[in-house]
Design a protein around this motif. Sequence first.
Motif, PDB file in Angstrom:
ATOM      1  N   ASN A 139       1.146  -1.486   0.068  1.00  0.00           N
ATOM      2  CA  ASN A 139      -0.121   0.019   0.343  1.00  0.00           C
ATOM      3  C   ASN A 139       0.831   1.274  -0.699  1.00  0.00           C
ATOM      4  O   ASN A 139       1.691   1.550   1.094  1.00  0.00           O
TER       5      ASN A 139
ATOM      6  N   LYS B 221       0.619   4.311   0.659  1.00  0.00           N
ATOM      7  CA  LYS B 221       0.156   5.110   1.553  1.00  0.00           C
ATOM      8  C   LYS B 221       1.461   4.669   2.942  1.00  0.00           C
ATOM      9  O   LYS B 221       1.406   5.361   3.248  1.00  0.00           O
ATOM     10  N   ASN B 222       1.158   3.203   2.844  1.00  0.00           N
ATOM     11  CA  ASN B 222       1.589   2.242   4.710  1.00  0.00           C
ATOM     12  C   ASN B 222       2.660   3.002   3.790  1.00  0.00           C
ATOM     13  O   ASN B 222       3.580   2.865   4.731  1.00  0.00           O
TER      14      ASN B 222
ATOM     15  N   ARG C  16       3.802   6.344   5.228  1.00  0.00           N
ATOM     16  CA  ARG C  16       3.796   6.240   6.531  1.00  0.00           C
ATOM     17  C   ARG C  16       5.264   5.386   7.422  1.00  0.00           C
ATOM     18  O   ARG C  16       5.387   6.450   7.997  1.00  0.00           O
TER      19      ARG C  16
ATOM     20  N   SER D 164      -1.393  15.476   9.511  1.00  0.00           N
ATOM     21  CA  SER D 164      -1.549  14.140   9.407  1.00  0.00           C
ATOM     22  C   SER D 164      -0.598  13.425   9.776  1.00  0.00           C
ATOM     23  O   SER D 164      -0.706  12.522  10.527  1.00  0.00           O
TER      24      SER D 164
ATOM     25  N   TRP E 117      -0.347  10.664  12.652  1.00  0.00           N
ATOM     26  CA  TRP E 117       0.553   9.332  12.546  1.00  0.00           C
ATOM     27  C   TRP E 117       1.626   8.907  13.735  1.00  0.00           C
ATOM     28  O   TRP E 117       1.698   7.586  14.342  1.00  0.00           O
TER      29      TRP E 117
ATOM     30  N   ILE F 281      -2.960   0.990   7.391  1.00  0.00           N
ATOM     31  CA  ILE F 281      -3.832   0.734   6.677  1.00  0.00           C
ATOM     32  C   ILE F 281      -4.623  -0.269   6.263  1.00  0.00           C
ATOM     33  O   ILE F 281      -2.962  -1.037   6.007  1.00  0.00           O
ATOM     34  N   GLY F 282      -5.512  -0.986   6.854  1.00  0.00           N
ATOM     35  CA  GLY F 282      -6.028  -2.273   6.362  1.00  0.00           C
ATOM     36  C   GLY F 282      -5.378  -3.379   7.528  1.00  0.00           C
ATOM     37  O   GLY F 282      -5.401  -4.219   6.758  1.00  0.00           O
TER      38      GLY F 282
END
Length: 72
Positions: A7, A9-10, A13, A41, A45, A59-60
Amino acid sequence: MIRKEWNSKNILRLQSLLHIKEKTFKTQSDLASHLGYHVRSMELWLKVYKEEGIEAVLIGSKPRKAKKRKLV
């Protein structure tokens, strides 16, 4: 861990947490600009990471509880 992540976005992060730990950037604002995210943001985190660990940031990985809002 970053190499195994799919992912995007991960990945960002995880990169942000790594940069914070290694103090690659002078300010969080510089890091946020580099990654294309808002400073707030990244602060969220980092807060979640400190309180709940790395899995909670991704995420997820698992659903998080919704915050209860206080009515004033």
